[in-house]
Design an enzyme around this catalytic site. Structure first.
Site, PDB file in Angstrom:
ATOM      1  N   ALA A  75       0.834  -1.207   0.000  1.00 29.66           N
ATOM      2  CA  ALA A  75       0.000   0.000   0.000  1.00 29.66           C
ATOM      3  C   ALA A  75       0.874   1.266   0.000  1.00 29.66           C
ATOM      4  CB  ALA A  75      -0.984  -0.041   1.167  1.00 29.66           C
ATOM      5  N   CYS A  76       0.545   2.231   0.854  1.00 30.09           N
ATOM      6  CA  CYS A  76       1.263   3.514   0.810  1.00 30.09           C
ATOM      7  C   CYS A  76       2.739   3.373   1.158  1.00 30.09           C
ATOM      8  CB  CYS A  76       0.618   4.524   1.751  1.00 30.09           C
ATOM      9  SG  CYS A  76      -0.987   5.065   1.175  1.00 30.09           S
ATOM     10  N   SER A  77       3.130   2.269   1.760  1.00 32.26           N
ATOM     11  CA  SER A  77       4.548   2.078   2.096  1.00 32.26           C
ATOM     12  C   SER A  77       5.313   1.326   1.006  1.00 32.26           C
ATOM     13  CB  SER A  77       4.667   1.314   3.414  1.00 32.26           C
ATOM     14  OG  SER A  77       4.192   2.106   4.465  1.00 32.26           O
TER      15      SER A  77
END
Ligand code: COA
Length: 375
Positions: free
Chosen positions: A155-157
């Site tokens: 995801a966002c990481s």
């Protein structure tokens, strides 16, 4: 041992710009229509009326002012509220591979590298347009790169997790020159029908070249002083779209097959987790927080970034200490912190230390400690 360097970054910004006003106008019209169509169910208490979105709320609650998207007419059409993308055939380059190439060209030019010199490609992003073959392998072929390529999703990481993988591969000698790509077409999995989500995301793609000092070309470079990743399970940011949907016994609510979050809880859970993660990473690396010249943080919410920076510094950050691209790009998922690094690293001197950090669904957090090595 030779240091591992970031020698180039690249950014693809879509041509279509969407303001908060445009989004609020299209969702407002869609909600009026939906409320009229469901008047009876709303009156009988079966359904809740859809509330109107507000520009003021968006700016105040998130710091987002604007975003870029790969296609805007479809998502602004109140009768559609999702992008309209032509289906591409097997012989055509996929859209995620295409935006990867745009970002890659800039990163390779900065690093003074040709595609054929890349021997590892990692595509990391929140959603991949297909299960396989990997988008990364398509990009590998288009660039004339060698070695191996694979896709991954945290995801966002995804960017920081992919950067750590690339750094490890180069350090171990399993790759000589790696390219990390983050093609985020968030408009494909954002829920433009609900006011709590419709403003959050924007599209972009970032690229980062990672290679050992011993073989790097001259020019600007950043030593990777350390990388650290951490995860802790949470359902507070979730997207249930997946290959088992068609086999499940109970049909899913369509809103479950897109991004959804309990944003306020995310805010409360993630800010302390990220501040402590960065603090302990710096401490273990022997770097005093007072010596850190820049924090390139994930770009999800301005308040989150100010809170994290304030916790670390013990005071409010100066604008240049924790650069913000959220106002222009919105949340571009994994690309956000890399966009901040790409666009806001002027003014740092050789030897200056800085942190690139992402956080998001999982929960997940990744930090990359950087030291400017050359101009
Ligand atoms: N326009 C007007 N009102 C809106 C709105 C909009 N677009 N979106 C939500 N609201 C309303 C809510 O319905 C709620 O109304 P209620 O009090 O009548 O129930 C009210 O505003 C407050 O909503 P809330 O969700 O509590 O707002 P918030 O201050 O927490 O801000 C976020 C919402 C998403 C901006 C914020 O929580 C956030 O950014 N969190 C960080 C998480 C994140 O971004 N994660 C992404 C991955 S890292």
């Amino acid at each position: 041992m030779s240091e591992i360097l970031i020698t180039g970054t690249g950014l693809y910004t879509p041509a279509n710009s969407v303001t908060n006003a445009e989004l609020v106008d299209s969702l407002g019209r869609a909600n009026e229509r939906w409320n009229a169509e469901h008047k009876q169910e709303i009156e009988s208490g079966e359904l809740e009326e859809r509330d109107m979105p507000s520009e003021r709320f968006i700016e105040r609650a998130s710091g987002i002012g604007h975003r870029y998207v790969v296609e805007k007419e479809g998502l602004l059409d109140p009768g559609r509220l999702r992008p309209r993308l032509p289906t591409r055939g097997e012989g055509e380059l996929s859209i995620q591979a295409e935006i990867c190439l745009e970002a890659a060209q800039e990163a390779l030019a900065q690093a003074g590298r040709k595609g054929a010199e890349i021997d590892a490609i990692i595509v990391g992003c929140s959603n991949l347009q297909r299960a396989y073959p990997a988008v990364a392998i398509e990009v590998q072929q288009a660039l004339g790169a060698t070695g191996f390529a694979y896709d991954m999703n945290v995801a966002c990481s995804s960017a920081t997790f992919a950067i750590q993988n690339a750094v490890d591969a180069v350090r171990a000698g399993s790759a000589r020159c790696a390219l990390v790509l983050n093609p985020e077409i968030t408009s494909g999995h954002n829920n433009f029908e609900l006011r709590e989500f419709h403003f959050i995301f924007g599209d972009a793609c970032t690229a980062t070249v990672i290679e050992p000092e011993a073989s790097a070309n001259a020019g600007e470079s950043w030593s990777v002083v350390g990388t650290r990743l951490a995860t802790k399970f949470s359902n507070n940011i979730r997207n249930d779209a997946g290959f088992l949907n068609r086999s499940e016994e109970t049909a899913r609510d369509p809103h479950e097959l897109l991004f959804r979050q309990n944003g306020r809880q995310v805010f409360y859970d993630v800010c302390p987790m990220v501040a402590e993660h960065i603090r302990s990473h710096l401490s273990d690396a022997g770097i005093a927080i007072g010596d850190v010249k820049r924090l390139w943080l994930h770009q999800a919410n301005l308040g989150m970034n100010v809170t994290i920076a304030r916790t670390l510094l013990g005071r409010d950050p100066e604008p240049e200490e924790a650069p913000v691209i959220l106002d222009e790009y919105a949340n571009t998922s994994s690309a956000g912190s890399v966009i901040a690094f790409h666009k806001h690293r002027d003014g740092l001197e050789v030897g200056d230390e800085a942190v690139l950090c992402s956080f998001g669904a999982g929960y997940s957090v990744g930090s990359i400690l950087l030291r400017k090595r050359s101009d």
